[in-house]
Design an enzyme around this catalytic site. Structure first.
Site, PDB file in Angstrom:
ATOM      1  N   ILE A 159     -36.163 -27.931  41.098  1.00 57.39           N
ATOM      2  CA  ILE A 159     -34.943 -27.237  40.788  1.00 57.39           C
ATOM      3  C   ILE A 159     -33.666 -27.950  41.027  1.00 57.39           C
ATOM      4  CG2 ILE A 159     -35.945 -24.911  41.432  1.00 57.39           C
ATOM      5  CD1 ILE A 159     -34.373 -24.817  43.964  1.00 57.39           C
ATOM      6  N   ASP A 160     -33.998 -29.172  41.289  1.00 57.32           N
ATOM      7  CA  ASP A 160     -32.621 -30.088  41.675  1.00 57.32           C
ATOM      8  C   ASP A 160     -32.112 -30.814  40.516  1.00 57.32           C
ATOM      9  OD1 ASP A 160     -34.556 -32.345  41.033  1.00 57.32           O
ATOM     10  OD2 ASP A 160     -35.459 -32.160  42.975  1.00 57.32           O
ATOM     11  N   CYS A 163     -20.024  -5.807  40.225  1.00 52.98           N
ATOM     12  CA  CYS A 163     -20.391  -4.577  40.144  1.00 52.98           C
ATOM     13  C   CYS A 163     -21.222  -4.306  41.467  1.00 52.98           C
ATOM     14  CB  CYS A 163     -21.664  -4.345  38.989  1.00 52.98           C
ATOM     15  SG  CYS A 163     -23.362  -5.237  39.380  1.00 52.98           S
ATOM     16  N   CYS A 217     -21.852  -9.657  42.672  1.00 49.97           N
ATOM     17  CA  CYS A 217     -21.053  -9.410  41.632  1.00 49.97           C
ATOM     18  C   CYS A 217     -20.065  -8.164  41.373  1.00 49.97           C
ATOM     19  CB  CYS A 217     -22.208  -9.087  40.375  1.00 49.97           C
ATOM     20  SG  CYS A 217     -21.558  -8.781  38.714  1.00 49.97           S
ATOM     21  N   ALA A 259     -43.986 -42.481  44.325  1.00 50.62           N
ATOM     22  CA  ALA A 259     -43.767 -42.756  43.073  1.00 50.62           C
ATOM     23  C   ALA A 259     -42.433 -43.623  42.852  1.00 50.62           C
ATOM     24  CB  ALA A 259     -43.558 -41.550  42.276  1.00 50.62           C
ATOM     25  N   HIS A 262     -39.654 -23.604  37.478  1.00 44.48           N
ATOM     26  CA  HIS A 262     -39.306 -22.875  38.671  1.00 44.48           C
ATOM     27  C   HIS A 262     -37.819 -22.635  38.664  1.00 44.48           C
ATOM     28  CE1 HIS A 262     -43.145 -24.083  41.147  1.00 44.48           C
ATOM     29  NE2 HIS A 262     -43.291 -23.295  40.019  1.00 44.48           N
ATOM     30  N   CYS A 287     -26.721  -5.667  37.255  1.00 44.70           N
ATOM     31  CA  CYS A 287     -26.275  -5.821  35.787  1.00 44.70           C
ATOM     32  C   CYS A 287     -26.619  -6.881  34.970  1.00 44.70           C
ATOM     33  CB  CYS A 287     -24.590  -5.616  35.665  1.00 44.70           C
ATOM     34  SG  CYS A 287     -23.864  -7.221  36.145  1.00 44.70           S
ATOM     35  N   ASN A 332     -49.776 -39.519  43.650  1.00 42.24           N
ATOM     36  CA  ASN A 332     -49.289 -38.577  44.718  1.00 42.24           C
ATOM     37  C   ASN A 332     -49.751 -39.325  46.142  1.00 42.24           C
ATOM     38  OD1 ASN A 332     -48.033 -35.796  45.342  1.00 42.24           O
ATOM     39  ND2 ASN A 332     -50.139 -35.490  46.118  1.00 42.24           N
TER      40      ASN A 332
END
Length: 247
Positions: free
Chosen positions: A105-106, A155, A153, A236, A121, A132, A218
């Site tokens: 997620i970087d 809301c 939020c 790697a 991901h 909302c 790996n």
């Protein structure tokens, strides 16, 4: 120690392939200072993932989630792409068709210059209100998290980073695109993932079932090593530049 014969064999596979899919996990970003999850020093060695990183636990105790998540977020925000990210982006300059399928997620693949990246991901660029469904940039929320404030939020709903938590489904369309690229690739490189998370772990099997050659890079063994044409149990950030040098 890296086996030069394996480096040469991997270079030969990639030189002859036009369509390449790269499946990456936390191990590719560890040299950039981002901790992994499943090693002895990884994040799941310290916490039960279902207790802090599931959607159910997030809703029940968002304060606990953000307290756990903040060190990882800070590490990601200061991280820079390493030579492994740069090499993968550079394959495009060699005229190759490269699709990067990442469990990370970087955002380091995009920052290194990769253009076709499927983030299975999710990502940290945006957050979505669980009430909302309003989506906003994450950047203005980060100072709140650093002060220990749960971002909400207007809301009143919770803002959740657009990352896939445990007990959430992957983005269906995105995984379909990753599968399509895998079915049509001539070579797949698995980089820095133990292949313990479904359905991403199924992609190397799909690739080999459709005739692709497989390279696994790996630091620990994976269940597809027996299927692979080349297996390199090494970092790697060292191996991928060596392969490119051998092209």
């Amino acid at each position: 120690m890296i086996d030069q014969h394996d480096i040469t064999r991997a270079a030969h596979i990639l030189a002859s392939a036009q369509r390449i899919v790269v499946l990456t996990g936390a191990g590719i970003s560890r040299p950039s200072g981002i901790p992994d999850f499943r090693s002895d020093s990884g994040l799941w060695h310290q916490q039960d993932p279902m207790a802090v990183a599931s959607l159910k636990s997030f809703v029940a105790n968002p304060q606990r989630f953000f307290a756990w998540f903040l060190p990882l977020l800070n590490a990601i925000l200061v991280a820079q792409p390493n030579p492994a990210h740069a090499v993968l982006a550079g394959f495009e300059q060699l005229g190759k068709s490269i699709a990067v399928v990442t469990q990370n997620i970087d955002g380091l693949h995009q920052r290194a210059g990769s253009r076709e990246v499927f983030e299975l991901h999710g990502n940290l660029r945006t957050a979505t209100c669980l009430n909302c469904e309003r989506q906003v940039p994450t950047a203005p929320l980060i100072p709140l998290v650093r002060r220990g404030v749960v971002p909400r939020c207007s809301c009143g709903g919770l803002f959740k980073p657009d990352v896939v938590l445990f007990d959430e489904m992957l983005p269906r369309g995105l995984y379909w695109l990753a599968e399509r690229a895998t079915r049509h690739c001539e070579a797949m490189i698995v980089v820095g993932t133990a292949l313990e998370v479904a359905p991403a772990c199924e992609l190397p099997v799909l690739a080999t079932d459709h005739g692709a050659q497989l390279i696994v890079i790996n630091q620990s063994p994976t269940f597809v090593d027996a299927r692979a044409d080349v297996v390199l149990h090494a970092d790697a950030a060292h191996v991928l530049p060596a392969i490119v040098a051998a092209l």
